[in-house]
Write a protein that holds these residues in place. Structure first.
Motif, PDB file in Angstrom:
ATOM      1  N   GLY A 233       0.688   3.561 -16.408  1.00 57.46           N
ATOM      2  CA  GLY A 233       1.861   3.745 -17.261  1.00 57.46           C
ATOM      3  C   GLY A 233       3.146   3.199 -16.685  1.00 57.46           C
ATOM      4  N   CYS A 234       3.061   2.057 -16.017  1.00 57.82           N
ATOM      5  CA  CYS A 234       4.274   1.444 -15.481  1.00 57.82           C
ATOM      6  C   CYS A 234       4.087  -0.066 -15.391  1.00 57.82           C
ATOM      7  N   ALA A 235       5.201  -0.767 -15.331  1.00 59.35           N
ATOM      8  CA  ALA A 235       5.170  -2.223 -15.255  1.00 59.35           C
ATOM      9  C   ALA A 235       4.894  -2.681 -13.824  1.00 59.35           C
ATOM     10  N   ALA A 236       4.228  -3.808 -13.706  1.00 60.23           N
ATOM     11  CA  ALA A 236       3.949  -4.381 -12.388  1.00 60.23           C
ATOM     12  C   ALA A 236       5.239  -4.587 -11.605  1.00 60.23           C
ATOM     13  N   ALA A 237       6.289  -5.002 -12.277  1.00 60.01           N
ATOM     14  CA  ALA A 237       7.568  -5.249 -11.602  1.00 60.01           C
ATOM     15  C   ALA A 237       8.093  -4.006 -10.890  1.00 60.01           C
ATOM     16  N   ASP A 238       7.743  -2.827 -11.402  1.00 67.22           N
ATOM     17  CA  ASP A 238       8.195  -1.574 -10.781  1.00 67.22           C
ATOM     18  C   ASP A 238       7.358  -1.182  -9.568  1.00 67.22           C
ATOM     19  N   VAL A 239       6.226  -1.841  -9.380  1.00 68.23           N
ATOM     20  CA  VAL A 239       5.285  -1.473  -8.326  1.00 68.23           C
ATOM     21  C   VAL A 239       5.241  -2.512  -7.209  1.00 68.23           C
ATOM     22  N   LEU A 240       5.409  -3.782  -7.564  1.00 68.90           N
ATOM     23  CA  LEU A 240       5.286  -4.864  -6.595  1.00 68.90           C
ATOM     24  C   LEU A 240       6.230  -4.657  -5.408  1.00 68.90           C
ATOM     25  N   GLY A 241       5.681  -4.828  -4.215  1.00 71.10           N
ATOM     26  CA  GLY A 241       6.454  -4.664  -2.996  1.00 71.10           C
ATOM     27  C   GLY A 241       6.436  -3.239  -2.449  1.00 71.10           C
ATOM     28  N   GLY A 242       6.025  -2.273  -3.269  1.00 75.72           N
ATOM     29  CA  GLY A 242       5.933  -0.881  -2.829  1.00 75.72           C
ATOM     30  C   GLY A 242       4.512  -0.546  -2.423  1.00 75.72           C
ATOM     31  N   THR A 243       4.261   0.714  -2.199  1.00 79.34           N
ATOM     32  CA  THR A 243       2.911   1.149  -1.846  1.00 79.34           C
ATOM     33  C   THR A 243       2.277   1.842  -3.053  1.00 79.34           C
ATOM     34  N   ILE A 244       0.989   2.125  -2.955  1.00 77.45           N
ATOM     35  CA  ILE A 244       0.328   2.857  -4.036  1.00 77.45           C
ATOM     36  C   ILE A 244       0.358   4.354  -3.797  1.00 77.45           C
ATOM     37  N   ASP A 245       1.069   4.791  -2.763  1.00 78.40           N
ATOM     38  CA  ASP A 245       1.162   6.229  -2.474  1.00 78.40           C
ATOM     39  C   ASP A 245       1.665   7.024  -3.675  1.00 78.40           C
ATOM     40  N   ARG A 246       2.502   6.420  -4.496  1.00 83.13           N
ATOM     41  CA  ARG A 246       3.045   7.131  -5.659  1.00 83.13           C
ATOM     42  C   ARG A 246       1.957   7.509  -6.664  1.00 83.13           C
ATOM     43  N   PHE A 247       0.789   6.868  -6.580  1.00 79.93           N
ATOM     44  CA  PHE A 247      -0.306   7.142  -7.505  1.00 79.93           C
ATOM     45  C   PHE A 247      -1.348   8.076  -6.907  1.00 79.93           C
ATOM     46  N   VAL A 248      -1.075   8.586  -5.710  1.00 83.29           N
ATOM     47  CA  VAL A 248      -2.008   9.457  -4.999  1.00 83.29           C
ATOM     48  C   VAL A 248      -1.379  10.845  -4.895  1.00 83.29           C
ATOM     49  N   PRO A 249      -2.102  11.893  -5.330  1.00 78.98           N
ATOM     50  CA  PRO A 249      -1.545  13.247  -5.186  1.00 78.98           C
ATOM     51  C   PRO A 249      -1.233  13.558  -3.722  1.00 78.98           C
ATOM     52  N   GLN A 250      -0.185  14.307  -3.501  1.00 81.34           N
ATOM     53  CA  GLN A 250       0.240  14.662  -2.143  1.00 81.34           C
ATOM     54  C   GLN A 250      -0.917  15.257  -1.338  1.00 81.34           C
ATOM     55  N   SER A 251      -1.730  16.074  -1.988  1.00 86.90           N
ATOM     56  CA  SER A 251      -2.843  16.728  -1.286  1.00 86.90           C
ATOM     57  C   SER A 251      -3.909  15.736  -0.820  1.00 86.90           C
ATOM     58  N   ALA A 252      -3.949  14.541  -1.400  1.00 89.21           N
ATOM     59  CA  ALA A 252      -4.964  13.546  -1.043  1.00 89.21           C
ATOM     60  C   ALA A 252      -4.396  12.380  -0.248  1.00 89.21           C
ATOM     61  N   LEU A 253      -3.101  12.393   0.008  1.00 85.44           N
ATOM     62  CA  LEU A 253      -2.455  11.259   0.661  1.00 85.44           C
ATOM     63  C   LEU A 253      -3.017  10.987   2.060  1.00 85.44           C
ATOM     64  N   GLY A 254      -3.256  12.015   2.843  1.00 85.61           N
ATOM     65  CA  GLY A 254      -3.819  11.828   4.182  1.00 85.61           C
ATOM     66  C   GLY A 254      -5.195  11.187   4.122  1.00 85.61           C
TER      67      GLY A 254
END
Length: 159
Positions: free
Chosen positions: A64-85
């Motif tokens: 639910g977001c544009a590639a332009a908003d994601v490029l250059g960042g990490t995919i951590d925003r798509f991972v629940p905090q409990s599963a990030l480690g």
């Protein structure tokens, strides 16, 4: 410094066309782009620092977001905090192998986060490859919301 797409093309060109010097970088890039753009699953490509360098249209729809908003960042925003480690550990383990494809948690559904923070079930597989010291990670994702709903409906009809 070359662009991420040039790095990807430089890596994938010998993989797909090792014996064909007639396939130049522009042609290789166009063919690779055609495959990735038309892929029905989400395709996310990360560089060696785990920054997003490619986020196809299917990934835009799934998260639910544009590639332009994601490029250059990490995919951590798509991972629940409990599963990030666990996610970071999977990526670390992938980086230790020269070339590998892995489905986390033995192929079971995992939970992802949409851009709006909504959790949803997804299927994911990860691959890693390196060439000339360059690392490329590819994440293939599929929204499993309908699958999960179908499984629940079957369970409820049985009980």
């Amino acid at each position: 410094m070359s662009s991420p797409n040039s790095q990807l093309t430089a890596y994938y060109r010998p993989v797909f066309w090792p014996e064909n010097p007639a396939v130049d970088e522009q042609t290789a890039r166009a063919l690779l782009n055609a495959v990735i753009v038309c892929e029905m699953d989400g395709v996310i490509v990360l560089d060696g620092q785990l920054r997003v360098v490619l986020f196809n249209h299917a990934a835009e729809i799934i998260f639910g977001c544009a590639a332009a908003d994601v490029l250059g960042g990490t995919i951590d925003r798509f991972v629940p905090q409990s599963a990030l480690g666990r996610h970071r550990e999977v990526m670390r383990q992938l980086a230790e192998r020269p070339s590998v494809c892995r489905r986390p948690d033995g192929g079971r559904l995992i939970t992802g986060l949409r851009a709006n923070g909504e959790p949803f079930p997804l299927e994911a597989s990860f691959s890693h490859a390196s060439a000339d010291g360059q690392h490329v990670f590819t994440v293939f994702v599929r929204d499993a919301t309908e699958r999960r709903e179908h499984e629940r409906a079957i369970e409820e009809s049985v009980h």
